[in-house]
Design an enzyme around this catalytic site. Structure first.
Site: not given
Ligand SMILES: [Zn+2]
Length: 1015
Positions: A262, A264, A374, A578
């Site tokens: 994951h 970001d 997320d 996000h």
């Molecule tokens: Zn995230």
């Protein structure tokens, strides 16, 4: 038998830590190391490879915050190691307890081809297997000294979050830099013992399996000669063969593991660093796929693929190859893993359009799952958008983070505001960084709420955010867990394989209706107000640009700016990631976002201006034309992309009178508004009904200031106790009134703390609406600013706009589920009503709000208070969040229906534009004859065919039957999905007849039409 369990368990831990793990690399020699530090931002690979090195030794400090160093290691494989497996061990100064969030490296060969990433849990580079002896070793490492922003004591304010404030202090010390012999047998023994030790710890102490494993482990430890681990590892492993071969029970929980990282897209690092994080991790993962035939890896976010394609073509070539083999899976079908609360209807749709189209164009694959592990909550508008994008599944893990209520299902049907149902899975492993630990696997099995009717769950497996993804150790553990007594079973499977099995085994899953509200991170609806305003402004300008450019193209033959609009959309979609739109990134990210939004606004204004001028004709014509982009008529200009010649604004129509208390009364024949001596709204009477809007004795447009220091996650969270303390900002510096043509305005200036505010309240001729303009020069820390509107309304629920409609939330707190929603999201309006009379509050740029109710002692009536959230001032991760000047626009609309709320919501974001030209009018391309049928986009088809694409939705929550007519001869109208492909999935009626389109839509239904002009 005597109980010696704890003795054996402690022995296992010590022998593993102190003898067996160190024996994985039994021999090593140091590498020579040289370094070159790039003077500023990262440099191209060729430049980094060519730069001169200076010697550096293990133990030396390196790496200013956000710096890039090129490190070269050289050596020779000793002749004595012929026949052995040799690896380089490169420890840049990692903290192995924190995979990600620190320094990282990407290893290159001298010719510039990438090898793999270096991460805290992944420090090896294979040199030779088997070695010949005498091989020269020369590797380069592009090392990024990203500072640790989220430390062991998290959430402390830090200046490290922006290159401009981070200083130059070296952040790391070079640790191990060796060539070493890799003993695979010992490494396999370590994995055997870890898997069994971790499984054993999860098994019941009174069960036989636990004791069988314990005894086998004891025999293995007995077989290890601590002075010759490498010589005895094989015989130790043989003691474990039988317990590792015992199969899982038939009812064992079944985990579909999928390799994942994951990453970001920006967060505690800037966007430019994500480009490199993704390159390092995908280099690792394509290398691991080559080594491990059973392994599968899924990566979401088309933007991240686009970055590798542009910046690291060699890595991209490896990704393409692995995707073609079906083992590297493009997941999610979105441009980024965006926030879903705040993006507009169109933006949420375009996340899927651009994500799916990228995967189709680049790889020829279309996936059917939305992948948002997320994201901070999911709106009731999302299911219909997922379905209209041609997808049917959703995966998220985030709702397990909710503070108060446990969600009752892990696999269920999620029903949105229009009735669309999406098959949804929450991985019960409760993490998107599974590392195949026994405790995680056991937790997934125990935690799974659908036991008895379903058996499958998914586990995204690998370190994210610069941790490097899945490791070879995780793959080795998964192999042992494929079919092991006492454990859930684990198999590498693609998300689509998982969803197909999960759906097949669970034909009647439970249903959850409405939004998936995350009971955490509620302040992400408010933090970093300028980023949020940039998003809303860009969404509005894109609507206008597409509308006017399409109109100009069809009317005048002007070129449609396909590529420019495509690029701008992708930039806006990127910033809905996000941690960007929610305001939870470092200062650097938000500083850049504001600059990017400003540049986009300039570009879009130019596009709009050019298109409107083309439509208006020669400025020498001297006619002032008023353009209306809103889907409703205004100032006598028809709806949906029309212009008419301006008429002069008549004087009068409103009046203002002074009151004895220094306040004012404003009237326009529709409303009578009393502003008291404190500059607060004391009364708003809707003249037609005679009804007072505000609760008796209350005052509206009241600014309220709360202390706001959450227990953790400062930019993300506001905790419920913030409400316990409040200061009403009623002090007045100045209070004045002014009249102009067609309007009256009261202006009040206040100061508080270190901040000042000017509020302007404006009533316009012919408008049943009070416009509220708030300019704040904000210099507070750890405070929350709200604007309150106490209404005399008795209602159990209120509507808040979301994508393609609105959803209802209760005004009460009967249960913990309702109480937990103490801060919620709106798009352009909230609406509250009693049968026959209601109030809308509209907003140009804010998203957070709360609604509470009280019953008055004085008259027993109910006061329902709406408060818009304006500003916060958290100090982590940006220590100066939201400092400085802000402007907010809101409006209070008494006597409003839902239809009025929708209309005023569009109005506040889409100003009239005036252009001088020669034409008398511009007719809209399409018109609709039903108020609830609202156009959300008018554009040319992305395929360049020249077809017009129009998206319409039912905005009132009811049935709407109407007719769409075109101002050009219509040949054909085809219902499409969001990707503009013919689609039979529309549930309402779409019939082409009499040169127009008859539409019958259900509540909140959206339909995308591709219109072809005749001839
Ligand atoms: Zn995230």
């Amino acid at each position: 038998m005597h109980d010696d369990r704890k003795l054996v368990e402690s022995r296992l831990k010590r022998v593993l830590d102190e003898r067996i793990r160190p024996a994985v690399y039994p021999e090593s020699v140091p590498l020579e190391v040289g370094i070159w530090t790039a003077p500023g931002e990262p440099v191209p690979v060729a430049e980094g490879l060519a730069a001169p090195r200076t010697p550096i030794a293990v133990g030396d400090a390196w790496g200013a915050p956000w710096g890039t160093s090129w490190i070269t290691v050289t050596g020779t494989v000793p002749q004595a190691w012929a026949g052995r497996t040799v690896e380089a061990l490169i420890d840049l100064g990692f903290d192995a307890n924190m995979p990600g969030f620190q320094c990282e490296g990407l290893v290159y060969r001298p010719d510039g081809t990438p090898v793999k990433g270096l991460n805290p849990q992944n420090q090896w580079v294979r040199i030779a297997a088997p070695a010949a002896g005498g091989e020269p070793v020369l590797l380069h490492v592009e090392a990024a000294s990203n500072p640790v922003v989220l430390d062991y004591h998290p959430f402390l304010p830090t200046e490290l979050g922006d290159r401009e404030t981070a200083g130059s202090e070296p952040q790391y010390e070079l640790a191990r830099m060796d060539l070493a012999v890799f003993d695979e047998t010992v490494w396999q023994l370590v994995v055997d013992l870890e898997v069994l030790g971790e499984l054993m710890a999860e098994l019941p102490v009174d069960g036989a399996r636990r004791w069988e494993i314990l005894r086998a482990v004891e025999r293995a430890l007995d077989a290890v000669d601590l002075q010759d681990v490498n010589g005895t590892a094989a015989q130790a492993r043989s003691q474990l063969t039988a317990v590792l071969a015992a199969p899982a029970v038939p009812s064992a929980h079944r985990i579909s593991a999928i390799g994942h990282a994951h990453i970001d897209t920006a967060w505690l690092w800037p966007l430019r660093e994500t480009v490199r994080k993704v390159a390092r991790t995908t280099a690792n993962m394509t290398a691991l796929l080559e080594d491990e035939p059973d392994f599968r890896y899924a990566m979401s976010q088309a933007q991240q693929y686009a970055w590798i394609k542009e910046h690291r073509p060699e890595v991209y070539a490896r990704v393409r190859k692995a995707v073609a083999e079906g083992r590297f899976v493009p997941a999610g079908g979105m441009w980024v893993e965006s926030d879903t609360n705040m993006p507009s209807s169109e933006a949420m749709a375009r996340q899927f359009v651009h994500g799916k189209r990228f995967f189709l164009d680049e790889f020829g694959v279309e996936n059917h799952e939305a992948w948002l592990p997320d994201t901070f909550g999911f709106t009731g508008g999302l299911p219909q958008i997922i379905r209209n994008a041609g997808s049917r599944w959703l995966l998220t893990q985030k709702i397990s983070w909710s503070q108060i209520n446990r969600f009752p299902h892990h696999t269920f049907l999620w029903e949105g505001i229009d009735g669309t149902r999406i098959f949804t899975h929450f991985p019960p492993v409760d993490t998107y960084n599974c590392s195949m630990k026994g405790s995680e696997i056991a937790h997934a099995a125990r935690n799974f709420k659908d036991k008895g009717v379903a058996r499958h769950s998914l586990a995204p497996t690998g370190w994210g955010d610069g941790g490097g993804g899945t490791t070879r150790e995780m793959v080795a553990k998964a192999a042992r867990l494929a079919n092991l007594e006492g454990s859930a079973t684990v198999h590498w499977e693609k998300p689509a394989e998982f969803f197909a099995k999960a759906e097949a085994e669970y034909p009647n899953p439970p249903v959850w209706v409405g939004e998936l509200y995350l009971e955490l991170h509620r302040a992400t609806l408010t933090s970093q107000a300028r980023t949020k305003q940039g998003n809303r402004r860009s969404e509005n300008l894109l609507r206008e640009a597409e509308l006017w450019c399409a109109t100009a193209a069809l009317r005048t033959g002007a070129a449609y700016p396909y590529e420019q609009l495509d690029r701008i959309w992708k930039t806006v979609l990127l910033h809905q990631f996000h941690d960007i739109l929610p305001g939870s990134s470092i200062a650097w990210v938000h500083r850049e976002a504001e600059a990017t939004y400003a540049a986009l606004a300039e570009e879009l204004e130019a596009l709009i201006g050019r298109a409107q001028q083309a439509l208006a004709g020669d400025p020498a014509g001297g006619r002032e034309l008023v353009f209306n982009a809103a889907p409703h008529p205004r100032s006598a200009v028809p709806a949906g992309g029309a212009a008419t010649v301006a008429t002069a604004t008549a004087a009068g129509g409103c009046e203002v009178a002074e009151r004895p208390d220094g306040g004012f009364v404003l009237r326009n024949g529709l409303l009578e508004v009393v502003v008291d001596g404190d500059g607060l709204v004391a009364s708003v009477v809707d003249t037609a009904s005679g009804r007072e809007t505000l609760a008796p004795g209350s005052r509206a447009n009241l600014l309220q200031l709360h202390p706001d220091f959450p227990n953790m996650w400062d930019a993300w969270d506001v905790d419920q106790f913030y409400r316990n303390t409040v200061t009403d900002l009623t002090g007045v510096d100045t209070l004045t009134a002014e009249s102009a043509a067609g309007r009256v305005t009261v202006r009040v200036a206040r100061s508080f703390g270190s901040s000042t505010v000017v509020q302007a309240l404006t009533l316009r001729a012919g408008e049943r609406r009070l416009d509220l303009d708030t300019e704040v020069d904000w210099h507070e820390t750890e405070k929350f600013l709200k604007a309150a509107f106490p209404l005399d309304l008795h209602t159990e629920r209120y509507a808040a706009e979301t994508q393609f409609g609105h959803l209802y939330r209760p005004t009460h707190t009967n249960t913990s589920w309702e109480a937990a929603k103490f801060e919620a999201c709106n798009h352009r309006f909230v609406h509250l009503d009693e049968p026959g009379w209601g109030v809308a509050l509209v907003t140009a740029s804010t998203y957070g709000h709360d609604v509470t109710r009280t019953v008055r002692d004085t008259d027993g009536g109910t006061t329902t208070t709406v408060r818009f959230s304006l500003l916060r001032a958290p100090r982590f991760p940006d220590p100066r969040t939201d400092q400085g000047l802000h402007r907010f626009r809101h409006a209070l609309v008494p006597g409003a229906t839902i239809g009025d709320a929708v209309r005023e919501g569009y109005r506040i974001g889409l100003p009239e534009r005036r252009i001088t030209g020669s034409t008398e009018e511009v007719r809209p391309l399409v018109e609709l004859d039903h108020d609830a049928l609202v156009v959300s986009a008018v554009k040319l088809a992305d395929d360049g065919s020249g077809d017009l694409v129009v998206r319409v939705y039912e905005a009132g929550g009811g049935r709407a039957r109407g007719r769409l007519t075109t101002s050009f001869p219509l040949a054909d109208a085809v219902p499409c999905d969001l990707l503009e492909r013919p689609w039979a999935g529309t549930r309402g009626e779409v019939t082409v007849a009499d040169g127009g389109v008859r539409l019958a839509l259900r509540p909140f239904e959206l339909v995308t039409l591709r219109l072809r002009a005749a001839g």
